[in-house]
Design a protein around this motif. Structure first.
Motif, mmCIF file in Angstrom:
data_model
loop_
_atom_site.group_PDB
_atom_site.id
_atom_site.type_symbol
_atom_site.label_atom_id
_atom_site.label_comp_id
_atom_site.label_asym_id
_atom_site.label_seq_id
_atom_site.Cartn_x
_atom_site.Cartn_y
_atom_site.Cartn_z
ATOM 1 N N ASP A 6 0.813 -1.215 0.000
ATOM 2 C CA ASP A 6 0.000 0.000 0.000
ATOM 3 C C ASP A 6 0.852 1.273 0.000
ATOM 4 O O ASP A 6 0.333 2.372 -0.174
ATOM 5 C CB ASP A 6 -0.925 0.016 1.215
ATOM 6 C CG ASP A 6 -0.155 0.069 2.531
ATOM 7 O OD1 ASP A 6 0.950 -0.511 2.614
ATOM 8 O OD2 ASP A 6 -0.661 0.690 3.484
ATOM 9 N N CYS A 7 2.168 1.153 0.176
ATOM 10 C CA CYS A 7 3.055 2.312 0.258
ATOM 11 C C CYS A 7 3.328 2.867 -1.135
ATOM 12 O O CYS A 7 3.750 2.133 -2.030
ATOM 13 C CB CYS A 7 4.366 1.913 0.939
ATOM 14 S SG CYS A 7 5.484 3.299 1.179
ATOM 15 N N LEU A 8 3.092 4.164 -1.307
ATOM 16 C CA LEU A 8 3.296 4.816 -2.598
ATOM 17 C C LEU A 8 4.525 5.727 -2.615
ATOM 18 O O LEU A 8 4.984 6.115 -3.685
ATOM 19 C CB LEU A 8 2.057 5.626 -2.975
ATOM 20 C CG LEU A 8 0.761 4.821 -3.070
ATOM 21 C CD1 LEU A 8 -0.416 5.751 -3.363
ATOM 22 C CD2 LEU A 8 0.881 3.723 -4.114
ATOM 23 N N MET A 9 5.042 6.085 -1.430
ATOM 24 C CA MET A 9 6.213 6.948 -1.380
ATOM 25 C C MET A 9 6.816 6.979 0.015
ATOM 26 O O MET A 9 6.135 6.693 0.993
ATOM 27 C CB MET A 9 5.877 8.373 -1.838
ATOM 28 C CG MET A 9 4.781 9.069 -1.058
ATOM 29 S SD MET A 9 5.349 10.006 0.380
ATOM 30 C CE MET A 9 6.612 11.001 -0.324
ATOM 31 N N MET A 10 8.114 7.342 0.079
ATOM 32 C CA MET A 10 8.823 7.528 1.345
ATOM 33 C C MET A 10 9.814 8.678 1.179
ATOM 34 O O MET A 10 10.249 8.970 0.066
ATOM 35 C CB MET A 10 9.613 6.278 1.740
ATOM 36 C CG MET A 10 8.782 5.104 2.144
ATOM 37 S SD MET A 10 9.898 3.763 2.646
ATOM 38 C CE MET A 10 8.711 2.540 3.094
#
Length: 120
Positions: A101-105
């Motif tokens: 579910d992670c789209l950016m960091m």
């Protein structure tokens, strides 16, 4: 003096050492890229506030995007958090993340100047 903001994982959210704060990965939550990037900046602000540094003290960031298509929006969102001509140095790349579910960091380095005051 070295201060750490721990996480339940095998990394620190931030480590301050002298005049610098080294930020570990920060990610936001939400269903859309917009929600996640704004939530990420909220977490970055919270972390820096714990170490007496505002977001504007960021001097270098690395932004990791899941999809390069989010680059134009990411560019625009930086204007929401930094004044024109006062942006941190930045590297942007794309990658896969462990959390689907992670789209950016974002991670980075902030300058506080606090180490000099403590040693003065």
């Amino acid at each position: 003096m070295i201060n750490r903001i721990s996480t339940p994982f095998s990394y620190s959210a931030a480590v301050s050492a002298g005049d610098y704060v080294f930020l570990g990965l920060h990610r936001g939550f939400g269903h859309t890229f917009t929600e996640q990037i704004h939530d990420t900046f909220s977490h970055l602000k919270d972390t820096l506030n714990q170490l007496d540094g505002p977001l504007q003290n960021l001097v270098k960031v690395n932004v990791y995007l899941k999809s390069i298509k989010d680059l134009p929006e990411m560019e625009q969102v930086f204007f929401d958090y930094f004044e024109k001509d006062n942006f941190p140095a930045r590297m942007t790349s794309t990658t896969e993340f462990i959390g689907s579910d992670c789209l950016m960091m974002i991670d980075g380095i902030a300058y506080t100047g606090l180490g000099r005051k403590a040693n003065a």
